[in-house]
Design an enzyme around this catalytic site. Structure first.
Site, PDB file in Angstrom:
ATOM      1  N   TYR A 139      51.868  14.764 -43.424  1.00  0.00           N
ATOM      2  CA  TYR A 139      52.921  15.697 -43.005  1.00  0.00           C
ATOM      3  C   TYR A 139      52.312  17.093 -43.027  1.00  0.00           C
ATOM      4  O   TYR A 139      51.787  17.526 -44.046  1.00  0.00           O
ATOM      5  CB  TYR A 139      54.090  15.612 -43.989  1.00  0.00           C
ATOM      6  CG  TYR A 139      55.196  16.619 -43.735  1.00  0.00           C
ATOM      7  CD1 TYR A 139      56.315  16.258 -43.002  1.00  0.00           C
ATOM      8  CD2 TYR A 139      55.115  17.920 -44.231  1.00  0.00           C
ATOM      9  CE1 TYR A 139      57.331  17.171 -42.756  1.00  0.00           C
ATOM     10  CE2 TYR A 139      56.125  18.836 -44.001  1.00  0.00           C
ATOM     11  CZ  TYR A 139      57.227  18.459 -43.264  1.00  0.00           C
ATOM     12  OH  TYR A 139      58.229  19.363 -43.034  1.00  0.00           O
ATOM     13  N   GLU A 223      56.465  21.418 -37.128  1.00  0.00           N
ATOM     14  CA  GLU A 223      56.320  20.302 -38.072  1.00  0.00           C
ATOM     15  C   GLU A 223      55.646  19.126 -37.381  1.00  0.00           C
ATOM     16  O   GLU A 223      56.160  18.614 -36.389  1.00  0.00           O
ATOM     17  CB  GLU A 223      57.721  19.908 -38.563  1.00  0.00           C
ATOM     18  CG  GLU A 223      57.736  18.811 -39.589  1.00  0.00           C
ATOM     19  CD  GLU A 223      59.165  18.333 -39.863  1.00  0.00           C
ATOM     20  OE1 GLU A 223      59.758  18.802 -40.841  1.00  0.00           O
ATOM     21  OE2 GLU A 223      59.675  17.502 -39.097  1.00  0.00           O
TER      22      GLU A 223
END
Ligand code: ADP
Ligand code: MG
Length: 417
Positions: A139, A223
């Site tokens: 992530y 993101e």
């Protein structure tokens, strides 16, 4: 700084009907994908399809295991459920025929995820990628930390669809927009994620490009989840989410032009251009208020007295006749509205001017067909209220006190039941 959006967000937390309606630029995967490519971030080639036949063709071109993804403006698709067959919104298929079968069960059906309304969102586009054999999911996000008023990197070696339950594994690194990805940042990431020197070289390049995109596009959130390391040792981004600064709309015309909007969002955007902040709610009492704080308080008082607001409408600090006319026009078109509360606090604008504007805007739009309560307070309010009383407009009553005004409109508005 208190902005309309921050207030709306607070309001949203307390008022369920508001939830899905906060204005925000949302990009479908096909568009975020293009943006990633433009900034040389590694993404597998993807294809957009709208029919099962096209899905079949695309997978035969990919010529190997592929992944079909529902295109909706909501995340959590991998764990979502389709109304047709209960399967998720991200599906691996091995052959063109399997692609055809799955696309048939996705196109035209509703996908419900943790981020959609309960009945789900209708899917009419699918995005298809080559399946990547994943060794590890990371992530990587870049955003602003408002408390520290600094940009921050969020990184985790436990990315993917379970990121929410792995927040404790998230590393937070503040960085400078001008100093960028320094050796210190690299060293920290390499140690925390346990990457080899050559892997870190790739990650450094990805971070540099992320920062470039972040700055050049006025992003507030970028993101990558997951950014995966494939079995072949390559880093590839399989899903991305962007947030952009709404105030950068004028600098980023091209980007905002890609925005997908529902008819309600389209209406909100048109109104925002006129300086009106409008959000549709579920009730039958229309509000015209100046200032977001007052708009929230008005909605709260209405529900306290047992009524339900049909909207959140902030005509702005410099309430003009034009803005009021526009606001009346909106409420008039809204068939659900059975009563109107005009709650204006005169500060910079004087109440007598507002009263004149109300009277002439009301006359222009052919008067009021439903009960209207006007509450004016602040500079010249007495003069203003007198003007309204003398106007002889039907259905119009004045009530100088806020609480009484809210109580009154709830009482005057015919209930729907
Ligand atoms: P969402 O975040 O909406 O659930 P993602 O695009 O992140 O959707 O997909 C969910 C999961 O599906 C990913 O975390 C990844 O494990 C897997 N996945 C997505 N795209 C691919 C792909 N091209 N190849 C292999 N697995 C994939
Ligand atoms: Mg994802």
């Amino acid at each position: 700084m208190i902005t309309w959006r921050s207030i709306a967000r607070t309001f949203q937390r307390h008022h369920a009907p508001f939830r899905a309606q906060v204005r925000q630029l949302s990009l479908l995967e096909q568009h975020s994908h293009k943006l990633l490519q433009e900034f040389k971030l590694p993404v597998p080639p993807g294809f957009l399809v709208t029919t099962p036949e096209q899905a079949k063709q695309v997978v035969s071109v990919i010529n190997g295991p592929s992944v079909i993804k529902a295109q909706v403006l909501a995340g959590g698709r991998g764990k979502g459920r389709f109304s047709s067959d209960g399967q998720s919104g991200v599906r691996r298929v091995e052959s063109p025929n399997e692609a055809f079968r799955n696309a048939t069960n996705m196109l035209g059906y509703y996908l419900t995820t943790a981020q959609t309304p309960q009945d789900g969102l209708k899917v009419d586009k699918l995005y298809i990628y080559k399946a990547v054999s994943i060794a590890q999911e990371f992530y990587f996000a870049m955003t602003f930390d408002r408390q520290h008023t600094a940009p921050v990197l969020l990184i985790s070696s436990s990315g993917g669809t379970n990121i929410e339950s792995n927040v404790d594994k998230l590393h937070k690194l503040y960085f400078g927009l001008s100093t960028g990805i320094t050796d210190e940042i690299d060293a920290y990431i390499q140690a925390e994620l346990g990457l080899s020197d050559s892997e870190m070289k790739d990650i450094h390049q990805i971070l540099v490009q992320m920062l470039k995109l972040f700055k050049e596009k006025d992003a507030t959130l970028l993101e990558l989840n997951p950014l995966v390391r494939s079995e072949e040792g390559e880093f590839v981004c399989l899903d991305a989410k962007f947030g952009f600064d709404n105030t950068a709309r004028y600098r980023q015309e091209e980007l905002f032009g890609l925005e997908e909007r529902s008819p309600e969002q389209e209406e909100e955007r048109r109104l925002a251009e006129l300086g009106l902040n409008y959000v549709r709610l579920e009730g039958n009492i229309g509000n015209i208020v100046n200032g977001a704080g007052l708009a929230m308080a008005t909605n709260d008082l209405i529900s306290l007295y047992g009524g339900k607001s049909a909207n959140f409408l902030d005509v702005g600090g410099t309430t003009t006749k034009q803005a009021l006319s526009k606001a009346f026009g909106i409420l008039k078109k809204d068939e659900r509205v059975k009563g109107i509360l005009i709650n204006i606090y005169g500060g910079i604008v004087r109440c007598d001017m507002i009263a004149e504007a109300i009277v002439s805007a009301a006359a222009e739009t052919g008067g009021f067909k439903c009960p209207v309560v006007v509450r004016l307070q602040g500079t010249n309010s007495e003069k203003g209220l007198k003007l309204i009383k003398q106007s002889g407009l039907d259905n119009l009553v004045v009530e100088p006190e806020f609480e009484k005004a809210a109580q009154r409109i709830v009482k005057e508005t015919p209930s729907v039941e």
